[in-house]
Design an enzyme around this catalytic site. Structure first.
Site, PDB file in Angstrom:
ATOM      1  N   CYS A 103       3.118  -4.799   2.699  1.00 49.02           N
ATOM      2  CA  CYS A 103       4.791  -4.014   3.241  1.00 49.02           C
ATOM      3  C   CYS A 103       5.045  -2.825   2.629  1.00 49.02           C
ATOM      4  O   CYS A 103       5.501  -1.829   3.488  1.00 49.02           O
ATOM      5  CB  CYS A 103       6.351  -5.135   2.362  1.00 49.02           C
ATOM      6  SG  CYS A 103       5.385  -6.580   2.613  1.00 49.02           S
TER       7      CYS A 103
HETATM    8  N1  SAJ Z   1       4.588  -1.356  -8.154  1.00 42.22           N
HETATM    9  C1  SAJ Z   1       4.801  -0.158  -8.326  1.00 42.22           C
HETATM   10  N2  SAJ Z   1       6.041   0.349  -8.971  1.00 42.22           N
HETATM   11  C2  SAJ Z   1       6.830  -0.416  -9.216  1.00 42.22           C
HETATM   12  C3  SAJ Z   1       7.281  -1.672  -8.275  1.00 42.22           C
HETATM   13  C4  SAJ Z   1       6.024  -1.596  -7.260  1.00 42.22           C
HETATM   14  O1  SAJ Z   1       3.782   0.853  -8.775  1.00 42.22           O
HETATM   15  O2  SAJ Z   1       8.121   0.025  -9.819  1.00 42.22           O
HETATM   16  C5  SAJ Z   1       3.965  -1.151  -5.873  1.00 42.22           C
HETATM   17  C6  SAJ Z   1       3.346  -2.664  -6.527  1.00 42.22           C
HETATM   18  O3  SAJ Z   1       2.374  -2.710  -7.802  1.00 42.22           O
HETATM   19  C7  SAJ Z   1       2.853  -3.124  -5.966  1.00 42.22           C
HETATM   20  C8  SAJ Z   1       3.583  -2.392  -4.443  1.00 42.22           C
HETATM   21  O4  SAJ Z   1       4.230  -1.720  -5.114  1.00 42.22           O
HETATM   22  O5  SAJ Z   1       1.179  -2.271  -5.510  1.00 42.22           O
HETATM   23  C9  SAJ Z   1       4.500  -2.813  -3.322  1.00 42.22           C
HETATM   24  O6  SAJ Z   1       4.693  -3.978  -4.452  1.00 42.22           O
HETATM   25  P1  SAJ Z   1       6.438  -5.044  -4.294  1.00 42.22           P
HETATM   26  O7  SAJ Z   1       6.752  -6.124  -5.176  1.00 42.22           O
HETATM   27  O8  SAJ Z   1       7.553  -3.966  -4.255  1.00 42.22           O
HETATM   28  O9  SAJ Z   1       6.227  -5.251  -3.029  1.00 42.22           O
HETATM   29  P2  SAJ Z   1       5.952  -6.566  -2.119  1.00 42.22           P
HETATM   30  O10 SAJ Z   1       5.343  -6.215  -1.248  1.00 42.22           O
HETATM   31  O11 SAJ Z   1       5.356  -7.976  -2.882  1.00 42.22           O
HETATM   32  O12 SAJ Z   1       7.203  -7.257  -2.000  1.00 42.22           O
HETATM   33  C10 SAJ Z   1       7.866  -6.818  -1.375  1.00 42.22           C
HETATM   34  C11 SAJ Z   1       9.498  -7.508  -2.345  1.00 42.22           C
HETATM   35  N3  SAJ Z   1       9.529  -7.206  -2.955  1.00 42.22           N
HETATM   36  C12 SAJ Z   1      10.343  -6.230  -4.081  1.00 42.22           C
HETATM   37  O13 SAJ Z   1      11.787  -6.884  -3.337  1.00 42.22           O
HETATM   38  C13 SAJ Z   1      10.483  -6.486  -5.428  1.00 42.22           C
HETATM   39  C14 SAJ Z   1      10.491  -6.390  -0.873  1.00 42.22           C
HETATM   40  O14 SAJ Z   1      10.581  -5.250  -1.343  1.00 42.22           O
HETATM   41  C15 SAJ Z   1       9.746  -7.410   0.263  1.00 42.22           C
HETATM   42  O15 SAJ Z   1      10.632  -8.567   0.599  1.00 42.22           O
HETATM   43  C16 SAJ Z   1       8.988  -7.226   0.826  1.00 42.22           C
HETATM   44  O16 SAJ Z   1       7.971  -6.365  -0.225  1.00 42.22           O
HETATM   45  C17 SAJ Z   1       8.760  -7.625   2.038  1.00 42.22           C
HETATM   46  O17 SAJ Z   1       7.805  -8.395   2.393  1.00 42.22           O
HETATM   47  O18 SAJ Z   1       8.985  -6.040   2.395  1.00 42.22           O
END
Ligand code: SAJ
Length: 429
Positions: free
Chosen positions: A269
């Protein structure tokens, strides 16, 4: 007609695509007593689901099996059954192509599958994250190619999925859902339908507004992660611990939201969705600079981690070439089993390209790759740690024995704040 069927819960619900979005959505509506049919192109998945077995981490087989037994949820590869559905949600992937443009293949194929069975009175909802305009400009014409007219014969809306894999607090029912119709009746019906099983449903004025809201959500994350990754690089040059700085800033109770640096951006995503928006704006002669800049910073993080490993080995007068590097974590983020777009994979390739031998430990990912490139998760033992010339922490999975790691690894690069500042032999990003 449709309004009454939704009201008395006799409406048949079809979900096209039973992945980490489609299956939880289907189960949520089966749980409130609707007859739900899941449509999958993969017969293996249909077989597993029919046996009451879930292959999605967020859905337990114990929850799925009774719904299958009671006939509330059935999975099929027979797409002709789409004609019997009253509401159809399309939950298929929207990846990027090799040239990092939107790859709409799955959406077009799914829409054509629906169009071939489309009948009067149906409501079609696209859930896949996509660029603003997809529902009106791509999906609608494909459906109207059936000869039926949107608004008169069938209804069409967009409702972005908001699944956060492995989130212990938020699931389908208690995550507010945005819906937007290509016309008001479509929006109204989609709002009424989702409200059956989802606590909060927010209707916006159009499908494009709903598409754009999702891209804002994920671009917000990508840009803020890019910012905090650059803060990590800046702090390193300033000789300041960025984790301490971020924790301090996060003590602000308003006007700040905590993000943390990492080895890069993974998942299907956040690294992808914002480029759907920048691609669309390029067709309108506008350059979405924040998206592109965040993409640059985030995609440099794997190399940044490799440089830290290189420097640590250099201090021991060792080269990357011929060294054995142990990656702790192959998944794209903590406590998930998914390696799609995982920065740890990028790091593995960068290290191997420089002649390092790379092994990994990840309790969530038993194996990775195919054929002669296949790797298996190594046991996390003192012996394995001693054999490594450097350990790179790419996931902070729950349950890892960090004391064992610290006691047995000669050099550690920590990209996930697994160790406190000042831990001997540890360099944090
Ligand atoms: N990450 C960082 N630093 C942060 C947060 C995340 O480096 O502070 C990295 C993570 O390690 C990962 C990537 O970013 O590699 C994405 O992490 P994520 O938790 O934002 O993404 P997803 O794909 O697991 O899920 C997200 C959902 N996450 C949250 O809202 C916390 C949401 O944005 C969406 O529902 C989903 O993507 C989607 O389907 O779009």
């Amino acid at each position: 007609m449709l309004k009454e069927k939704i009201q008395n819960k006799t409406a048949r619900f079809g979900v096209l695509g039973l992945g980490y979005v489609g299956l939880p959505l289907a189960v949520e509506f089966a749980k409130i007593g609707l007859k739900v049919t899941g449509f999958e192109v993969d017969p293996g998945k249909v077989e597993q689901l029919t046996a009451g077995k879930s292959y999605i981490g967020d859905i337990d087989s114990e929850e799925l099996a009774p719904l299958v037994r009671e006939g509330l949820f059935t999975a099929t590869t027979d797409f002709d059954e789409l004609a019997e559905m009253d509401i159809i949600s399309i939950c298929v992937p929207t990846p990027l192509s090799k040239t990092r443009d939107p790859d709409m293949t799955y959406v077009v194929r799914a829409t054509q599958d629906v169009a071939r069975r489309l009948r009067k009175g149906q409501l079609v909802i696209l859930e896949s994250t996509t660029y603003p305009g997809t529902t009106d400009e791509l999906v609608c014409p494909e459906l109207e190619a059936s000869g039926l007219k949107v608004g008169e014969d069938f209804l069409l809306a967009f409702s972005p999925e908001r699944v956060d894999p492995s989130n212990p607090t938020y699931g389908i029912k208690n995550t507010p859902k945005v819906v937007g119709g290509v016309d008001d009746e479509s929006g109204e019906r989609a709002h009424q339908f989702y409200s059956l099983a989802i606590d909060t449903v927010q209707k916006v004025s159009s499908a494009a507004a709903a598409e754009m809201s999702k891209l804002l959500e994920n671009t917000f994350r990508s840009v803020n992660i890019g910012l905090v990754n650059e803060v990590a690089i800046m702090c390193s040059r300033l000789g300041i611990d960025c984790w301490e700085v971020i924790d301090a800033a996060a003590s602000k109770p308003f006007g700040f939201m905590k993000f943390v640096p990492g080895p890069g951006l993974g998942g299907h995503c956040i690294p992808i969705d914002p480029f759907y928006l920048s691609w669309k704006l390029r067709t309108l002669n506008y350059r979405a600079r924040f998206i592109e800049l965040a993409g640059e910073v985030n995609s440099e993080m794997p190399q940044y981690c490799v440089d830290l490993v290189r420097d640590m080995l250099n201090d021991k007068e060792q080269s990357l070439k011929g060294s054995r590097i142990l990656l702790l974590g192959l998944a794209y983020k903590n406590d998930v089993a998914d390696t799609r777009e995982s920065p740890a994979i990028d790091i593995m390739k960068l290290l191997e390209a420089r002649g390092a031998e790379v092994v990994y430990h990840d309790s969530y990912c038993d194996s990775y790759g195919r054929g002669e490139d296949e790797k298996h998760s190594r046991p996390l033992t003192a012996e394995e740690l001693n054999k490594a010339d450097c350990v790179l922490v790419t996931c902070k999975h729950t349950g890892v024995d960090w004391d064992l790691v610290q006691k047995n690894a000669s050099s550690i690069v920590d990209a996930r704040n697994a160790f406190p500042a000042g831990t001997p032999n540890v360099v944090r990003i």
